[in-house]
Design a protein around this motif. Structure first.
Motif, PDB file in Angstrom:
ATOM      1  N   GLU A  79       0.820  -1.209   0.000  1.00  0.00           N
ATOM      2  CA  GLU A  79       0.000   0.000   0.000  1.00  0.00           C
ATOM      3  C   GLU A  79       0.858   1.264   0.000  1.00  0.00           C
ATOM      4  O   GLU A  79       0.446   2.297  -0.525  1.00  0.00           O
ATOM      5  N   MET A  80       2.064   1.174   0.576  1.00  0.00           N
ATOM      6  CA  MET A  80       2.938   2.348   0.573  1.00  0.00           C
ATOM      7  C   MET A  80       3.371   2.679  -0.839  1.00  0.00           C
ATOM      8  O   MET A  80       3.365   3.840  -1.261  1.00  0.00           O
ATOM      9  N   LEU A  81       3.766   1.651  -1.622  1.00  0.00           N
ATOM     10  CA  LEU A  81       4.162   1.876  -3.005  1.00  0.00           C
ATOM     11  C   LEU A  81       2.967   2.348  -3.843  1.00  0.00           C
ATOM     12  O   LEU A  81       3.111   3.204  -4.718  1.00  0.00           O
ATOM     13  N   GLN A  82       1.797   1.780  -3.562  1.00  0.00           N
ATOM     14  CA  GLN A  82       0.608   2.212  -4.290  1.00  0.00           C
ATOM     15  C   GLN A  82       0.291   3.682  -4.003  1.00  0.00           C
ATOM     16  O   GLN A  82      -0.062   4.445  -4.913  1.00  0.00           O
ATOM     17  N   ALA A  83       0.449   4.061  -2.745  1.00  0.00           N
ATOM     18  CA  ALA A  83       0.187   5.460  -2.387  1.00  0.00           C
ATOM     19  C   ALA A  83       1.196   6.382  -3.050  1.00  0.00           C
ATOM     20  O   ALA A  83       0.844   7.460  -3.560  1.00  0.00           O
ATOM     21  N   ALA A  84       2.467   5.962  -3.052  1.00  0.00           N
ATOM     22  CA  ALA A  84       3.494   6.781  -3.674  1.00  0.00           C
ATOM     23  C   ALA A  84       3.270   6.890  -5.174  1.00  0.00           C
ATOM     24  O   ALA A  84       3.440   7.959  -5.786  1.00  0.00           O
ATOM     25  N   SER A  85       2.861   5.759  -5.786  1.00  0.00           N
ATOM     26  CA  SER A  85       2.617   5.778  -7.221  1.00  0.00           C
ATOM     27  C   SER A  85       1.465   6.725  -7.566  1.00  0.00           C
ATOM     28  O   SER A  85       1.564   7.538  -8.499  1.00  0.00           O
ATOM     29  N   SER A  86       0.347   6.620  -6.843  1.00  0.00           N
ATOM     30  CA  SER A  86      -0.791   7.494  -7.118  1.00  0.00           C
ATOM     31  C   SER A  86      -0.460   8.945  -6.818  1.00  0.00           C
ATOM     32  O   SER A  86      -0.919   9.870  -7.510  1.00  0.00           O
ATOM     33  N   HIS A  87       0.431   9.140  -5.813  1.00  0.00           N
ATOM     34  CA  HIS A  87       0.836  10.513  -5.505  1.00  0.00           C
ATOM     35  C   HIS A  87       1.659  11.098  -6.652  1.00  0.00           C
ATOM     36  O   HIS A  87       1.503  12.275  -6.999  1.00  0.00           O
ATOM     37  N   CYS A  88       2.517  10.279  -7.249  1.00  0.00           N
ATOM     38  CA  CYS A  88       3.303  10.749  -8.389  1.00  0.00           C
ATOM     39  C   CYS A  88       2.417  11.032  -9.587  1.00  0.00           C
ATOM     40  O   CYS A  88       2.636  11.995 -10.334  1.00  0.00           O
ATOM     41  N   MET A  89       1.376  10.191  -9.786  1.00  0.00           N
ATOM     42  CA  MET A  89       0.451  10.462 -10.882  1.00  0.00           C
ATOM     43  C   MET A  89      -0.240  11.815 -10.682  1.00  0.00           C
ATOM     44  O   MET A  89      -0.381  12.605 -11.614  1.00  0.00           O
ATOM     45  N   ALA A  90      -0.668  12.062  -9.464  1.00  0.00           N
ATOM     46  CA  ALA A  90      -1.318  13.339  -9.183  1.00  0.00           C
ATOM     47  C   ALA A  90      -0.351  14.493  -9.396  1.00  0.00           C
ATOM     48  O   ALA A  90      -0.743  15.567  -9.887  1.00  0.00           O
ATOM     49  N   ALA A  91       0.955  14.256  -9.045  1.00  0.00           N
ATOM     50  CA  ALA A  91       1.945  15.314  -9.232  1.00  0.00           C
ATOM     51  C   ALA A  91       2.139  15.625 -10.702  1.00  0.00           C
ATOM     52  O   ALA A  91       2.438  16.766 -11.078  1.00  0.00           O
ATOM     53  N   VAL A  92       1.992  14.612 -11.565  1.00  0.00           N
ATOM     54  CA  VAL A  92       2.076  14.855 -13.011  1.00  0.00           C
ATOM     55  C   VAL A  92       0.849  15.609 -13.494  1.00  0.00           C
ATOM     56  O   VAL A  92       0.933  16.607 -14.207  1.00  0.00           O
ATOM     57  N   LEU A  93      -0.313  15.122 -13.109  1.00  0.00           N
ATOM     58  CA  LEU A  93      -1.577  15.674 -13.626  1.00  0.00           C
ATOM     59  C   LEU A  93      -1.833  17.099 -13.166  1.00  0.00           C
ATOM     60  O   LEU A  93      -2.489  17.875 -13.860  1.00  0.00           O
ATOM     61  N   VAL A  94      -1.308  17.436 -12.007  1.00  0.00           N
ATOM     62  CA  VAL A  94      -1.602  18.764 -11.483  1.00  0.00           C
ATOM     63  C   VAL A  94      -0.995  19.854 -12.356  1.00  0.00           C
ATOM     64  O   VAL A  94      -1.458  20.991 -12.347  1.00  0.00           O
ATOM     65  N   HIS A  95       0.042  19.513 -13.120  1.00  0.00           N
ATOM     66  CA  HIS A  95       0.650  20.504 -14.006  1.00  0.00           C
ATOM     67  C   HIS A  95      -0.276  20.852 -15.158  1.00  0.00           C
ATOM     68  O   HIS A  95      -0.408  22.031 -15.511  1.00  0.00           O
ATOM     69  N   SER A  96      -0.889  19.845 -15.749  1.00  0.00           N
ATOM     70  CA  SER A  96      -1.826  20.091 -16.847  1.00  0.00           C
ATOM     71  C   SER A  96      -2.617  18.818 -17.107  1.00  0.00           C
ATOM     72  O   SER A  96      -2.160  17.938 -17.838  1.00  0.00           O
ATOM     73  N   PRO A  97      -3.794  18.714 -16.509  1.00  0.00           N
ATOM     74  CA  PRO A  97      -4.578  17.485 -16.712  1.00  0.00           C
ATOM     75  C   PRO A  97      -4.904  17.234 -18.177  1.00  0.00           C
ATOM     76  O   PRO A  97      -4.904  16.083 -18.629  1.00  0.00           O
ATOM     77  N   SER A  98      -5.185  18.285 -18.913  1.00  0.00           N
ATOM     78  CA  SER A  98      -5.562  18.081 -20.309  1.00  0.00           C
ATOM     79  C   SER A  98      -4.390  17.535 -21.135  1.00  0.00           C
ATOM     80  O   SER A  98      -4.603  16.838 -22.130  1.00  0.00           O
ATOM     81  N   ARG A  99      -3.115  17.842 -20.760  1.00  0.00           N
ATOM     82  CA  ARG A  99      -1.953  17.389 -21.515  1.00  0.00           C
ATOM     83  C   ARG A  99      -1.542  15.972 -21.126  1.00  0.00           C
ATOM     84  O   ARG A  99      -1.141  15.171 -21.984  1.00  0.00           O
ATOM     85  N   TYR A 100      -1.617  15.658 -19.835  1.00  0.00           N
ATOM     86  CA  TYR A 100      -1.017  14.418 -19.366  1.00  0.00           C
ATOM     87  C   TYR A 100      -2.026  13.325 -19.038  1.00  0.00           C
ATOM     88  O   TYR A 100      -1.654  12.150 -18.960  1.00  0.00           O
TER      89      TYR A 100
END
Length: 1063
Positions: free
Chosen positions: A144-165
C-alpha cells in the motif's frame, strides 16, 4: 563506493554554489549515472537517493536540467521499471517526486514533445511513454505504501496540466487500477487515489473510456468505508470526487448500470447528509444535487421511494440549521422588512457562509428533483414500478413522488427559505428557489392551479416584484431577472386558467402571455415606483409602447395578487392610480384589451370602500369605455365588490345593471343559492353568503331588474333570481315592496301561461318558486285589505294554472292552493264575495279539487304518521280550500257551475279510524267535516255520496227513526265519531298537540250543534254520556295548569251548556 561516500559528504553543502559547481564541472554526476547501470540494486538505491538530494534544491534543478534531459531520464525510467527491491523502488519514487515538481522535467518524462496525433495513439504511448506504465505496475503490487506513492506521483504529473497528461494515463488503463486501490484500508492511499482521480475527471477520455462506469461501485463502497474513519478531510475529498463524476458523466453513458449500486449510492449520500460535521454535509448535498439526474437514476424500476427519503433528509438537515421563522409573515413582508433594515443591522444577523451555501445546495437538489419528475413524465417505463405484483398497488411511482415534492415544498422548503430571507437575501439562493417553484407548476399538472393559488395568497407576487426591484435593476443579475419574470408569467397564466374557467379564451391567454413575456423583464421597479408609473400619462403625440406595456403588466399583477388577498398597496392610493390610468387611456384614445380593463375594474371595485366616490368625469369615462365593448362579460369578474360597484352608482346601474345581474346569476353557484337559507342562521352570515341581499335592502329598485330577469333570462338564471328574492323577502319583513312585486308577478304569470302548454308548465321548475314567492308576498300583507284589480287578475291566473295541472304536480299546486286559500280569508267581505265568485266560476279548478279530494283515499299512507309528505301537504290545502268554499258559498249564496262529490263514509272513517293519517291532514278533514255539519249536509257546491250503504252488502239494513232524523248520518256513525274524538283528546293530552286538540273540540262542538238541530233527544243522549266526565278527569289530571288549556276550557264550556259538568 568511495565515490558515493564522497558525494554523500558533499551533499551536506549542496546549497553552496561552489560545491555544486564542483560536482558538475568535475563530471562527478556523470560517474554517478554509471551507478544506475550497476547490477547491484543497493548501489542503484544509493545513487537514486543522491540524485534525489541533488534535485531537491532549486539550484541543483537548474544546473542539472541538461544532465537529466540528455542522459538521466531514459536510464532512470529503465531503473524504475525494472526495480525489484523495495529500497530501490522507494528511492526511485523519491527522486521522481522531486523531479515532478518541475514542469520542464514533467514534460520530458511524459514525452510531451510529440505531436497531438501521436499522443492519441495508444500503441505509441505504450512504447514511448513508459512512466504511466511503470506507475501502473507499482499499483499492481500489494504494498500500500508503493501504491500510495505511485498514485501521488500520478497526481503530481496531472496537477501541471490534466488536459496534456491525463490521456496517457487513461490510455494505459491506470484509472481501473486506481479504483481497485479504493478497496484498501489505508487512509493515505485512499486520499492519494481520490486526488488522482479527481484530476482525471477533467479529461473527457476518462468518461468516454467508461472508466467511471467500471469504478463507480468501488467508489461508492469506498465512501461507505471512509465514513467509519474519523477523517473529515478524507470524507470531503471522496464526496468531492463523487460529485465531479456525477456532474461530468456524459448523458449518453449510463453511470449506474446496476440498480443495486444506485440504491447503495443513495444510502451513502443519506449517511453523509446526516453527518454531524457541517463541512461534510455541505459536500454531501452538492453530491445529491449532481446525483439527481435522469440518466443516473433511470434504471428500471426507478427508486422513487429511496429518492423521497434522500430528499427529505437533505431538506430536514437544512431546516435544522435554520432558526425557526420569527412570525407567520407573508413572503413579501419578510423581504420588505429585510430590504428596509439598516445595513449595519443586517450585518449583525448575517447568515454564516456555510449555512447559506448549504441552503443553496439544498435548493439545487430540490430543483433537480423537480426537473427529474418532469423529465420522467415523458418516459412510460418510469411512470410506475414495472415489477409490481398484479392486483397490488405500489407506492414507488412517479405520481407519488411528484405529490411528495409538492408536500415537502409546502411543509419544509418554503418555510425554510422564508426563515432565511428574514436574515439575509442572496440573489443566487432566490434564483434557485424561484426556479424550483416554476418547475413545480408542471410536476403535478392536476395540482398546478391549486398550487398557484396558494403561492399567490402567500404574497409570492409581491416577493418576486421586490426581488426584481432590488437585484435586477440597471440590467444586473440577468439570470435572476429571467427566472423571476418566467415565474410571474407562469403564475399569472395558471391563475388565469384557474379563475376564468367559464371564459378562458386561447386568444386572450396568448395575448396575455405575450404581454407578460415582453413586459415583465423590464418591470424592475419598486412598488411605489410602479404605482407612480401607473398614474403616468404618455406624451400627447407619442405613443409610448414601453410605458403601456409596463402599466398593463403591473395592472395584471395587481389583479391576480388582490384576487387572492395579497393587498400590498394601500387601497386609497391604488384606487386613485387605477382611476387615473383609465382616464389617461380614454383621453389618448387607447383601446384597452378586455383582460386589462377587467383587471382595472376589479381593482376599482375592491378598493372603492377606502377611496373617494368616483366623480362624474370618471363615471362618464368608465361608461364610454364599457359602451365600446361588444359584450360586458368580457370584463366581468364574479365577485361581490364588482357587483356592488355597478349597483351603487346610478349612472352605471341604469346602463349596465341588467347585464351585470344577468352575469352574476349566470356565474352564481346554483346549489349555494338553494341551501343558503338553511345553512346560515344569522343575517350577517346570510349576507356574506349572498352579497346581493344587503344591496337589495338599500336599493329596492333593483327588484325591478331582477323581475325582468325572471322573464327574459334562461330557466337556470330565473330560478336563481327567484331563490334570491325568496330569501330576501323572508329575511327582510320591513321592506315594503309587495305592491311592486304583485304587478310584476302578474305579468310573469300571464307570459308563462300564454307561452306554455300544460306539459311545459309541469316541466318548468321556476314556476313553483314564483308561486311560492307570490304566496310569500301575500303573507307579508298585514291585516285585512281590499283586493284590487291586480289581485283579482292574479286569482284568475292562478285558477287557470291550477286547472292545467294534475294532482301529482304538488310543487305547482301547493303554493297555488295556499294563495287561493289566503286570498279568501285575508280580505274584506266585499272582496271576499267577489273572490269566491271567481273561484267557483272556474270549472277546471273545481275539477282539480275533486281529483285532489279523491286522492285522499287512493294514496298510500306514509311509513311515519307524523311526517308530512308533499302529497299530504297538498291534500291538506285541498280540504281546507274546499271547506272555505263551502262556507263562503253558503254565506254569499254564490252561483255554482260545477259541484263536488264526497264519500261521507270515507270522511267519517278517516276521523274514526285515522288510518295512520298525518295530524295536519286529520285536522284539515275535520275542518271540512265541520263545514258540512254547519250546513246540515245541504250545499249547492257539495254532493254527498255513500249514505248509509255499503257497496258489498248483500241487503241494506232498515233505518231506525233516529237514522232517518239524522240523515245522511247514522246513529252508529255518530257514536263512533264521538268516541273517536274523545280518544283523540286523550291522545292529544299525552302528546301535547295543541292544534289537534283545538280541532277535535271544535269538531265535537259542531257535531253537538248539528245533533240539536236534527234530533234533540240524540243530542242530549250524546252529551250525557258518562265517558265525558271520565274524559274531563283524565284531561284535568295532566298537570296543575291543565284547566287553563284552551281545548279543556272549550270542552268544559260545551259540557256545561249541555248540563254535564264536573261535580
Amino acid at each position: 563506493m568511495h565515490l558515493i561516500g564522497t558525494l554523500f559528504g558533499m551533499l551536506h553543502s549542496v546549497e553552496d554554489s561552489s560545491a555544486l559547481n564542483l560536482l558538475v564541472e568535475d563530471n562527478l554526476v556523470d560517474h554517478l549515472l554509471m551507478g544506475l547501470t550497476y547490477p547491484n540494486e543497493s548501489i542503484k538505491a544509493a545513487v537514486c537517493y543522491l540524485y534525489g538530494k541533488l534535485y531537491s534544491s532549486p539550484a541543483g534543478t537548474e544546473r542539472l536540467s541538461g544532465h537529466f534531459e540528455e542522459r538521466l531520464c531514459v536510464v532512470f525510467l529503465n531503473t524504475l521499471g525494472s526495480a525489484q527491491t523495495k529500497e530501490l523502488q522507494v528511492n526511485c519514487l523519491g527522486l521522481l517526486k522531486e523531479l515532478l515538481k518541475s514542469d520542464h522535467f514533467v514534460s520530458i518524462l511524459m514525452n510531451n514533445a510529440k505531436t497531438e496525433e501521436e499522443t492519441e495513439n495508444p500503441d505509441f504511448l505504450e512504447g514511448e511513454n513508459p512512466l504511466p506504465l511503470v506507475l501502473k505496475k507499482l499499483l499492481l503490487t500489494r504494498d500500500e505504501m508503493l501504491q500510495a506513492a505511485s498514485s501521488h506521483c500520478m497526481a503530481a504529473v496531472l496537477v501541471h496540466s490534466p488536459s496534456r497528461y491525463a490521456p496517457a494515463f487513461i490510455h494505459a488503463d491506470v484509472p481501473e487500477f486506481l479504483f481497485e486501490c479504493l478497496l484498501c484500508k489505508s487512509e493515505i492511499l485512499i486520499w492519494s487515489v481520490y486526488c488522482c482521480l479527481l484530476l482525471l475527471t477533467e479529461e473527457r477520455l476518462f468518461f468516454s473510456k467508461c472508466h467511471t462506469v467500471y469504478g463507480i461501485e468501488s467508489l461508492v463502497r469506498s465512501l461507505r468505508g471512509v465514513l467509519l474513519l474519523n477523517n473529515v478531510e478524507l470524507h470531503k475529498q471522496g464526496l468531492l470526487l463523487f460529485t465531479e463524476i456525477l456532474k461530468r458523466q456524459p448523458v449518453e453513458i449510463k453511470l449506474f448500470t446496476n440498480r443495486g449500486v444506485c440504491i447503495e449510492a443513495i444510502d451513502v449520500l443519506m449517511e453523509t447528509v446526516n453527518c454531524p460535521v457541517l463541512e461534510v454535509a455541505v459536500e454531501a448535498v452538492k453530491a445529491v444535487a449532481a446525483f439527481l439526474r435522469k440518466d443516473h437514476v433511470s434504471s428500471p424500476p426507478v427508486p422513487y421511494e429511496e429518492l423521497q427519503k434522500l430528499l427529505e433528509a437533505v431538506l430536514k438537515r437544512c431546516a435544522d440549521l435554520s432558526p425557526p421563522q420569527s412570525s407567520k409573515r407573508h413572503a413579501g413582508d419578510v423581504l420588505f422588512s429585510v430590504s428596509q433594515s439598516h445595513p449595519a443591522n443586517r450585518n449583525l444577523g448575517r447568515v454564516p457562509q456555510r449555512q447559506g451555501q448549504f441552503l443553496l445546495n439544498t435548493l439545487e437538489s430540490f430543483r433537480n428533483a423537480c426537473r427529474l419528475a418532469v423529465e420522467f413524465q415523458g418516459d412510460f417505463m418510469a411512470q410506475e414500478n414495472a415489477f409490481t405484483a398484479p392486483n397490488s398497488e405500489s407506492k414507488d411511482t412517479l405520481s407519488n413522488f411528484s405529490e411528495f415534492l409538492l408536500r415537502i415544498c409546502d411543509s419544509l422548503c418554503i418555510p425554510m427559505v422564508m426563515s432565511y430571507l428574514e436574515r439575509a437575501v442572496s440573489p443566487s439562493v432566490t434564483e434557485v428557489f424561484i426556479s424550483a417553484l416554476s418547475t413545480l407548476f408542471t410536476v403535478v399538472p392536476s395540482m398546478r392551479n391549486k398550487f398557484s393559488k396558494k403561492l399567490a395568497s402567500s404574497s409570492f407576487i409581491r416577493l418576486t416584484l421586490e426581488l426584481k426591484a432590488r437585484f435586477c435593476s440597471v440590467q444586473s443579475n440577468p439570470v435572476l431577472n429571467h427566472t423571476c419574470s418566467s415565474f410571474l408569467c407562469s403564475l399569472c397564466l395558471n391563475l388565469y386558467s384557474a379563475t376564468e374557467k367559464t371564459r378562458t379564451s386561447s386568444q386572450e391567454e396568448q395575448e396575455m402571455s405575450e404581454l407578460l413575456q415582453k413586459g415583465l423583464p423590464q418591470l424592475n421597479y419598486t412598488i411605489a415606483e410602479s404605482l407612480l408609473l401607473l398614474s403616468e400619462t404618455p406624451e400627447p403625440f407619442f405613443l409610448d409602447q414601453s410605458l403601456c406595456s409596463h402599466q398593463h403588466c403591473f395592472v395584471l399583477l395587481l389583479y391576480f395578487a388582490y384576487s387572492f388577498g395579497d393587498r400590498f398597496v394601500p387601497d386609497a392610493e391604488l384606487f386613485l392610480a387605477v382611476r387615473n390610468f383609465l382616464l389617461s387611456a380614454q383621453d389618448h384614445g387607447d383601446c384597452l384589451p378586455p383582460h386589462i380593463l377587467r383587471a382595472a375594474l376589479y381593482l376599482l371595485a375592491v378598493c372603492q370602500d377606502k377611496g373617494k366616490a368616483l366623480d362624474v368625469r370618471s363615471l362618464s369615462t368608465i361608461r364610454r369605455i364599457l359602451d365600446n365593448l361588444t359584450d360586458l362579460s368580457l370584463v366581468y369578474v364574479h365577485c361581490p365588490p364588482l357587483l356592488k360597484f355597478f349597483l351603487c352608482y346610478p349612472e352605471l346601474m341604469g346602463r349596465f345593471g341588467h347585464q351585470v345581474l344577468q352575469l352574476w346569476f349566470s356565474w352564481e353557484d346554483c346549489k349555494q343559492t338553494e341551501v343558503e337559507e338553511s345553512d346560515f342562521g344569522s343575517s350577517d352570515q346570510l349576507n356574506s353568503a349572498n352579497p346581493l341581499l344587503p344591496i337589495l335592502k338599500s336599493n329596492s329598485s333593483i327588484l325591478l331588474i331582477l323581475l325582468d330577469l325572471v322573464c327574459s333570462s334562461s330557466v337556470e338564471v330565473a330560478w336563481k333570481v327567484l331563490m334570491t328574492l325568496r330569501t330576501f323577502l323572508e329575511r327582510n319583513e320591513d321592506v315594503l315592496v309587495c305592491d311592486l312585486l304583485r304587478s310584476r308577478f302578474l305579468q310573469i304569470l300571464q307570459q308563462l301561461l300564454v307561452e306554455s302548454s300544460s306539459a311545459t308548465l309541469q316541466a318548468n321548475r321556476n314556476l313553483p318558486v314564483l308561486l311560492n314567492l307570490l304566496f310569500l308576498v301575500q303573507l307579508r300583507s298585514k291585516g285585512i285589505r281590499e283586493l284590487d284589480s291586480t289581485d283579482f287578475k292574479l286569482l284568475h291566473q292562478v285558477c287557470n294554472l291550477c286547472g292545467k295541472c294534475r294532482p301529482r304536480d304538488t310543487d305547482l299546486l301547493q303554493p297555488s292552493l295556499n294563495f287561493l286559500y289566503w286570498s279568501l280569508h285575508q280580505t274584506t267581505p266585499c272582496s271576499q264575495q267577489r273572490a269566491v265568485a271567481v273561484l267557483l266560476s272556474n270549472v277546471s279548478l273545481l275539477e282539480l279539487l275533486q281529483k285532489v279530494l279523491e286522492c285522499t283515499w287512493l294514496w298510500s299512507p306514509p311509513s311515519r304518521p307524523a311526517s308530512l309528505s308533499s302529497e299530504d301537504a297538498l291534500l291538506c290545502s285541498g280540504w281546507l280550500l274546499v271547506a272555505s268554499l263551502l262556507l263562503y258559498q253558503h254565506r254569499y249564496n254564490t252561483e255554482v257551475h260545477q259541484t263536488l262529490s264526497v264519500d261521507l263514509k270515507e270522511v267519517l272513517n278517516t276521523v274514526i279510524f285515522r288510518n295512520k293519517k298525518p295530524i295536519l291532514l286529520l285536522v284539515s278533514i275535520m275542518q271540512f267535516l265541520r263545514a258540512v255539519l254547519r250546513q246540515n249536509f245541504s250545499s249547492a257546491l257539495l254532493v254527498i255520496v255513500g249514505q248509509n250503504t255499503a257497496p258489498n252488502a248483500a241487503q241494506p239494513q232498515p233505518s231506525s227513526v233516529q237514522d232517518t232524523a239524522l240523515h245522511p248520518l247514522a246513529m252508529q256513525q255518530v257514536f263512533l265519531l264521538v268516541v273517536s274524538l274523545q280518544n283523540l283528546l286523550v291522545h292529544v293530552q299525552l302528546q301535547k298537540d295543541l292544534l289537534l286538540s283545538q280541532a277535535v273540540v271544535a269538531c265535537l262542538e259542531t257535531l253537538v250543534e248539528h245533533l240539536y238541530v236534527k234530533n234533540q233527544d240524540v243530542a242530549l243522549h250524546v252529551a250525557s254520556q258518562p265517558w265525558h266526565r271520565f274524559l274531563l278527569f283524565t284531561l284535568l289530571s295532566g298537570g296543575q295548569k291543565s284547566f287553563l288549556q284552551p281545548a279543556v276550557l272549550r270542552l268544559m264550556t260545551l259540557l256545561k251548556a249541555n248540563k254535564i259538568e264536573k261535580p
